[in-house]
Design an enzyme around this catalytic site. Structure first.
Site, PDB file in Angstrom:
ATOM      1  N   ASP A  12       0.854  -1.190   0.000  1.00  0.00           N
ATOM      2  CA  ASP A  12       0.000   0.000   0.000  1.00  0.00           C
ATOM      3  C   ASP A  12       0.888   1.237   0.000  1.00  0.00           C
ATOM      4  O   ASP A  12       2.099   1.152  -0.187  1.00  0.00           O
ATOM      5  CB  ASP A  12      -0.966  -0.005   1.188  1.00  0.00           C
ATOM      6  CG  ASP A  12      -2.323   0.583   0.808  1.00  0.00           C
ATOM      7  OD1 ASP A  12      -2.349   1.692   0.238  1.00  0.00           O
ATOM      8  OD2 ASP A  12      -3.351  -0.049   1.066  1.00  0.00           O
ATOM      9  N   HIS A  65     -13.239  -2.095  -6.817  1.00  0.00           N
ATOM     10  CA  HIS A  65     -14.491  -1.321  -6.798  1.00  0.00           C
ATOM     11  C   HIS A  65     -14.219   0.170  -6.611  1.00  0.00           C
ATOM     12  O   HIS A  65     -15.116   0.989  -6.791  1.00  0.00           O
ATOM     13  CB  HIS A  65     -15.441  -1.839  -5.714  1.00  0.00           C
ATOM     14  CG  HIS A  65     -15.007  -1.556  -4.313  1.00  0.00           C
ATOM     15  ND1 HIS A  65     -15.160  -2.463  -3.290  1.00  0.00           N
ATOM     16  CD2 HIS A  65     -14.417  -0.480  -3.727  1.00  0.00           C
ATOM     17  CE1 HIS A  65     -14.688  -1.953  -2.174  1.00  0.00           C
ATOM     18  NE2 HIS A  65     -14.240  -0.750  -2.413  1.00  0.00           N
TER      19      HIS A  65
END
EC number: 2.1.1.-
Length: 435
Positions: A288, A333
């Site tokens: 990340d 998403h």
């Protein structure tokens, strides 16, 4: 012919479904639902509780239906338009001033004491909390005093709930107020900066929500939104119905043997931690933003040898080759099709033959009202959130498969699994290097 729905019929359903749920809870030695401060903050999860989850969903569906039928058409609308904005405003005050911490879990405190600590007049505290009480957030045990209920005590039992609610009220709510304006001016854009939140906070062209939360603030405060978001995701990962537990049963992790899993966009590593606890042969690399690296300090000591952190921009080619599984949980998403395809393309240089890519995400129905309305609402809430925040669409199973095919012809969808009791599905993709 449309089936006639009556109050009496729904009442019978509610009674029968409540009895079923109570029986199942008793058989599992679990407490009955309660509004008291000691109520369990979330329902039980896991494959062994699938019958309880199904009974709970059926009861919620019928209870919502009988409420809406009793309200009538106009009151169904005005219950939203008149009330919800003030519900959110009251909740915003409660979390921003951390009022749950000012109320003892098993005691009471006066409005006057709360007012002294939050710094605004008692009569305003009274008005705000009395409104919250109509949603069962706090209660008034006697005139002038406040005590906890189950919902208000949930903030004490799960501190990261405050981060999740604050994120929604500080950022998503503001973005929602710009949705109409955004649709009028750039409703067909796939660019992140053209989202409602981009308009609400003035994103520069080419910038994303993720750029915004990583860089907002100055000095030590820089990235405070990113840190709050990571904490909030811990809350959602542990809550129903998008709990990480669905990952346990949706894929044969044990069958991998000793293997390496790349948790792409894994935030604070909360999902990797839970999987590592359950599957001791697996090692995890959480990828990340660099700013989240400090969260690795929160990995339990007994797991630190099996969970590491790497900085990785998902819009750039993945830098960790030859792992066995690349997990994208609640990642794609967040992106329009254009960028979801790019993210999957960026995995390809790192993939060995036979590597798995797991997309753990929501799959929208092909048609509206294809299942329980309560469960469908959870899906449409997510869909609205993605449109407002990141300009991403809701995807049906067919849409997801199309995104995978567009990314690389060597990707092959092996399975799509939706465990009972969850709104999340897992799409298992195999990379065939010679295809």
């Amino acid at each position: 012919m449309t089936k006639t729905i009556t109050l009496e019929g729904l009442a019978d359903q509610v009674q029968a479904q409540a009895s079923t749920l109570s029986t199942l809870l008793a058989e599992a030695n679990l407490p009955s639902p309660s509004f008291g401060p000691d109520a369990p903050p979330a329902p039980p999860h896991g494959k062994e509780f699938e019958k309880i989850q199904a009974a709970r969903m059926a009861l919620i569906e019928s209870a919502n239906a009988i409420r809406d039928l009793a309200l009538g058409p106009e009151d169904c609308i005005t219950a939203f338009s008149d009330g919800i904005k003030h519900d959110l405003a009251a909740l915003h005050v409660i979390v921003d001033f951390n009022i749950p911490e000012l109320v003892p879990l098993h005691g009471e405190v006066s409005y006057a004491e709360i007012a002294q600590k939050v710094g605004f007049p008692e009569y305003r505290v009274h008005r705000i909390l009395r409104h919250a009480m109509t949603s069962r957030i706090f209660r008034e045990p006697r005139p002038g005093y406040v005590a906890h209920t189950g919902p208000s005590a949930a903030f004490l039992r799960n501190p990261v709930l405050r981060d999740w609610v604050s994120f929604n009220l500080d950022e998503v709510w503001k973005a929602d107020t710009k949705l109409v304006e955004t649709l009028r001016t750039c409703g067909d854009s796939e660019e992140p900066a053209d989202s409602a939140i981009g308009r609400a906070f003035g994103f520069a062209p080419g910038k994303t929500y993720w750029d915004f939360i990583a860089n907002d603030g100055e000095g030590e405060n820089k990235g405070w939104r990113q840190r709050r978001f990571a904490q909030g995701m811990k809350c959602r990962a542990a809550g129903n119905p998008q709990t990480h537990h669905h990952l346990h049963s949706a894929f044969d992790w044990a069958g991998l043997g000793k293997a390496t899993v790349i948790d792409v966009g894994g935030s604070a590593g909360h999902v990797s931690i839970e999987l590592a606890k359950a599957f001791p042969d697996l090692e995890f690399v959480v990828q990340d933003f660099e700013g989240l690296k400090s969260f690795h300090d929160g990995v339990p000591d007994e797991l630190k040898s099996r969970i590491s952190f790497e900085a990785q921009d998902i819009l750039q080619p993945n830098a960790h080759p030859n792992a066995d599984v690349y997990l994208l949980r609640s990642i794609l998403h967040d992106w329009s099709d254009k960028y979801a395809v790019l993210i999957l393309k960026n995995l390809v240089p790192a993939l060995k033959d036979g590597a798995r890519v797991l997309i753990a995400d929501f799959i929208g129905p092909e048609n509206t009202q294809s299942g329980p309305m309560w469960l469908e609402r959870l899906s449409t809430i997510r869909s609205m959130q993605m449109m407002t925040m990141v300009n991403a669409p809701e995807r049906s199973e067919k849409d997801w498969i199309n995104v995978v095919k567009r990314a690389d012809s060597r990707y092959s969808v092996k399975a799509v699994v939706t465990p009972a009791g969850t709104a999340m599905s897992v799409i298992e993709i195999v990379f065939n290097a010679s295809a």
